[in-house]
Design an enzyme around this catalytic site. Structure first.
Site, PDB file in Angstrom:
ATOM      1  N   HIS A   1      31.703  47.482  52.392  1.00 17.55           N
ATOM      2  CA  HIS A   1      32.595  48.448  53.026  1.00 17.55           C
ATOM      3  C   HIS A   1      34.012  48.008  52.767  1.00 17.55           C
ATOM      4  CE1 HIS A   1      29.771  50.605  55.640  1.00 17.55           C
ATOM      5  NE2 HIS A   1      29.147  49.465  55.773  1.00 17.55           N
ATOM      6  N   GLY A   2      34.914  48.936  52.807  1.00 15.38           N
ATOM      7  CA  GLY A   2      36.318  48.537  52.722  1.00 15.38           C
ATOM      8  C   GLY A   2      37.156  49.708  53.155  1.00 15.38           C
TER       9      GLY A   2
ATOM     10  N   PHE B   1      38.531  51.445  51.298  1.00 13.07           N
ATOM     11  CA  PHE B   1      38.283  52.412  50.230  1.00 13.07           C
ATOM     12  C   PHE B   1      37.091  53.312  50.533  1.00 13.07           C
ATOM     13  CE2 PHE B   1      36.313  48.302  49.316  1.00 13.07           C
ATOM     14  CZ  PHE B   1      34.974  48.651  49.243  1.00 13.07           C
TER      15      PHE B   1
ATOM     16  N   ARG C   1      32.673  53.145  51.163  1.00 12.74           N
ATOM     17  CA  ARG C   1      31.571  52.174  51.035  1.00 12.74           C
ATOM     18  C   ARG C   1      30.952  52.265  49.642  1.00 12.74           C
ATOM     19  NH1 ARG C   1      29.971  56.234  54.104  1.00 12.74           N
ATOM     20  NH2 ARG C   1      28.152  57.358  53.327  1.00 12.74           N
ATOM     21  N   VAL C   2      30.296  51.167  49.305  1.00 11.77           N
ATOM     22  CA  VAL C   2      29.663  51.083  47.982  1.00 11.77           C
ATOM     23  C   VAL C   2      28.168  50.895  48.195  1.00 11.77           C
ATOM     24  CG1 VAL C   2      29.551  49.796  45.812  1.00 11.77           C
ATOM     25  CG2 VAL C   2      31.739  50.005  46.998  1.00 11.77           C
TER      26      VAL C   2
ATOM     27  N   ASP D   1      46.713  43.359  42.823  1.00 14.46           N
ATOM     28  CA  ASP D   1      46.041  42.947  44.068  1.00 14.46           C
ATOM     29  C   ASP D   1      44.899  41.977  43.740  1.00 14.46           C
ATOM     30  OD1 ASP D   1      45.709  42.814  46.805  1.00 14.46           O
ATOM     31  OD2 ASP D   1      44.506  44.649  46.933  1.00 14.46           O
TER      32      ASP D   1
ATOM     33  N   LYS E   1      42.794  38.936  44.132  1.00 13.25           N
ATOM     34  CA  LYS E   1      42.458  38.018  45.233  1.00 13.25           C
ATOM     35  C   LYS E   1      40.950  37.805  45.189  1.00 13.25           C
ATOM     36  CE  LYS E   1      42.413  41.946  48.395  1.00 13.25           C
ATOM     37  NZ  LYS E   1      42.876  42.503  49.661  1.00 13.25           N
TER      38      LYS E   1
ATOM     39  N   ASN F   1      38.450  40.577  45.556  1.00 13.77           N
ATOM     40  CA  ASN F   1      38.314  41.554  44.471  1.00 13.77           C
ATOM     41  C   ASN F   1      37.667  40.960  43.230  1.00 13.77           C
ATOM     42  OD1 ASN F   1      39.304  43.690  45.875  1.00 13.77           O
ATOM     43  ND2 ASN F   1      41.436  43.368  45.254  1.00 13.77           N
TER      44      ASN F   1
ATOM     45  N   ASP G   1      38.579  46.833  42.018  1.00 22.74           N
ATOM     46  CA  ASP G   1      39.656  47.403  42.817  1.00 22.74           C
ATOM     47  C   ASP G   1      40.992  47.495  42.091  1.00 22.74           C
ATOM     48  OD1 ASP G   1      41.173  48.500  44.718  1.00 22.74           O
ATOM     49  OD2 ASP G   1      40.675  47.087  46.318  1.00 22.74           O
TER      50      ASP G   1
ATOM     51  N   THR H   1      48.356  41.721  48.689  1.00 27.00           N
ATOM     52  CA  THR H   1      47.894  41.094  49.927  1.00 27.00           C
ATOM     53  C   THR H   1      48.766  39.865  50.148  1.00 27.00           C
ATOM     54  OG1 THR H   1      45.698  41.912  49.407  1.00 27.00           O
ATOM     55  CG2 THR H   1      45.824  40.125  51.026  1.00 27.00           C
TER      56      THR H   1
HETATM   57  C1  PIT Z   1      29.892  45.736  44.906  1.00 25.27           C
HETATM   58  C2  PIT Z   1      29.104  45.878  43.777  1.00 25.27           C
HETATM   59  C3  PIT Z   1      29.558  46.662  42.737  1.00 25.27           C
HETATM   60  C4  PIT Z   1      30.770  47.272  42.795  1.00 25.27           C
HETATM   61  C5  PIT Z   1      31.555  47.108  43.909  1.00 25.27           C
HETATM   62  C6  PIT Z   1      31.118  46.336  44.979  1.00 25.27           C
HETATM   63  C7  PIT Z   1      32.834  47.781  43.919  1.00 25.27           C
HETATM   64  C8  PIT Z   1      33.757  47.552  44.825  1.00 25.27           C
HETATM   65  C9  PIT Z   1      35.038  48.224  44.764  1.00 25.27           C
HETATM   66  C10 PIT Z   1      35.331  49.081  43.733  1.00 25.27           C
HETATM   67  C11 PIT Z   1      36.551  49.696  43.716  1.00 25.27           C
HETATM   68  C12 PIT Z   1      37.480  49.431  44.735  1.00 25.27           C
HETATM   69  C13 PIT Z   1      37.179  48.576  45.737  1.00 25.27           C
HETATM   70  C14 PIT Z   1      35.943  47.957  45.745  1.00 25.27           C
HETATM   71  O1  PIT Z   1      38.692  50.058  44.684  1.00 25.27           O
HETATM   72  O2  PIT Z   1      28.784  46.810  41.640  1.00 25.27           O
HETATM   73  O3  PIT Z   1      29.445  44.943  45.902  1.00 25.27           O
HETATM   74  O4  PIT Z   1      36.850  50.569  42.749  1.00 25.27           O
END
Ligand code: PIT
Length: 448
Positions: free
Chosen positions: A25-26, A28, A30-31, A140, A142, A145, A158, A180
């Protein structure tokens, strides 16, 4: 429109992606882990709510992220496969990375060994260098990411705050304050414009520090106090850091962007170039995915059944400078030496078929990153499967020569692509895979 509605029926998105567990989650959204029902490929699907993005002014950000991710396709950057949009949602089908955030690893382990940190850091620098060469600045970077795949390879995610070089003002500098706090370069705080490449390098310096030290270099809840510490270079290196790491960190965390180390200089430093001492994370994690193409489908090099070429005096002299045969057992271990930039050469008592299968395994283990384009008793050629590095597709050629009955010499060189990527491929993948077939006159293994 919620997930239970038209676009996601029975957990299947637009009849194409079967959504599975939530990976993260973020702010942004969820994934989810997901499966592409057309191809069977496992992917990640990031779900974004359009209303929420409009309300929070994130729409531009996501559009930029999509534009940037389409520009950058690299083994250490999470790939964007597809973008889908409905009235209420945007879905990004991304490369699936299963190992979680590097951040979580540090939280769990406290810090990582220097050789492990080096491996992650090199991969990070490859990705960042690749982006910069395409006019993309992440802004960003970190630990949160940086994701790890099953084989322990790092993948940057990200690009929501990333900038394109075309966004620079007439002074050639970027002016948006973002990132950040703990990772942002001091010049970004100063608000007088900054060079996106230099600012990313600072963040890489913070990342390296955290990997090695297990804490932020400038910890402070108060951003103004943190900024003062950053501007004064006020941080301590923990006592366990090697001398080389102690020399490198201040070059990365140089508060003056004009004197801060560049990637071109960084990749020549002793710390960055130190050869791996163990098979480390990658080998421990083992193979997970099949190769893009099985080795047997490799284009026939035409020399499949011929024995290795016998090395004549000319070959020997041209391969071993001044008839000193020690380079036969030598490997690259630092900055380029002569025309065989980063080359690697070793003797073995393994039959040619054994050498060939080791090399084919290297391709098979890379999760489809390299494929075999030529394979036979005289040598093997591996080529980047689909994505080119900074200078295009990486290609590696290994020529096998017979120097004496049951002694072969394998001469590995770059046949295309980026030198940095090649060097890392040699140290991270080839050397560990070949280590135990190297024949050395003394009991020390020649390839470490
Ligand atoms: C996972 C596994 C995966 C992709 C992600 C996370 C993506 C995260 C993500 C992607 C973005 C963003 C922020 C986070 O802006 O395969 O655990 O484009």
């Amino acid at each position: 429109m919620g997930e239970g509605e038209a676009e996601v029926k029975g957990g299947v998105l637009q009849g194409r992606y079967e959504l599975g567990r939530v990976l993260g989650h973020g702010n942004f959204g969820r994934v989810h882990a997901a499966r592409d029902l057309r191809t069977g490929r496992a992917v990640a699907v990031k779900v974004l709510d359009k209303d929420k993005m409009l309300r929070t002014g994130m729409m531009e950000q996501i559009k930029r992220e999509i534009a940037v991710m389409k520009r950058v396709s690299h083994p250490n950057i999470v790939e964007l496969h597809e973008v889908m949009a409905t009235r209420s949602k945007i879905y990004l089908a991304l490369e699936l990375v299963r190992g979680g955030e590097l951040f979580a690893r540090i939280v769990r382990a406290g810090r990582v060994r220097e050789d492990v940190a080096r491996r992650y850091f090199r991969q990070l620098i490859h990705a960042v260098d690749f982006c910069h060469a395409r006019g993309v600045y992440h802004r960003d970077l970190k630990l949160e990411n940086l994701l790890l795949d099953d084989a322990g390879n790092l993948k940057v995610v990200d690009f929501g705050l990333s900038a394109l070089a075309d966004h620079a003002r007439s002074d050639g500098l970027l002016h948006t304050l973002c990132g950040t706090p703990g990772y942002v370069a001091p010049e970004v705080f100063r608000n007088k414009g900054y060079d996106g490449a230099k600012a990313d390098i600072w963040s890489c310096g913070v990342i390296l520090y955290v990997l090695l030290a297990g804490s932020l270099p400038f910890p402070d809840d108060n951003v103004a106090a943190m900024f003062r510490k950053m501007s004064r270079g006020d941080y301590r290196c923990p006592p366990w850091l090697s001398t080389e790491a102690r020399r490198l960190i201040p070059k990365l965390l140089d508060p003056d962007p004009d004197t801060r180390i560049t990637i071109a200089q960084l990749v020549e430093t002793p710390w960055f170039n130190k050869p791996s001492v163990s098979r480390s994370v990658r080998a421990a994690a083992g193979a997970t995915e099949p190769p893009a193409e099985p080795a047997s489908s490799a284009k026939d090099g035409g020399d499949k059944d011929e024995p290795p070429e016998t090395m004549n005096a000319f070959h020997l002299i041209s391969l071993s400078a001044g008839f000193d045969l020690s380079p036969l057992f030598d490997v690259e271990g630092g900055p380029a030496r002569g025309p065989r930039e980063g080359g690697m050469r070793f003797a073995t008592r393994e039959p040619a078929s054994g050498v060939v299968s080791r090399l084919e395994e290297v391709a098979a283990r890379g999760g489809g990153r390299m494929r075999v384009t030529k394979s036979g008793a005289r040598g093997v050629r591996l080529e980047g499967a689909e994505r080119g590095g900074r200078k295009g597709r990486l290609a590696v050629a290994a020529d096998i020569f017979c120097v004496a009955p049951s002694v072969l010499v394998v001469d590995v060189k770059k046949d295309g692509g980026d030198s940095l990527e090649y060097r890392s491929f040699c140290s991270e993948e080839l050397r560990p895979a070949l280590k135990d077939i190297v024949w050395a006159a003394d009991p020390q293994p020649a390839v470490v």
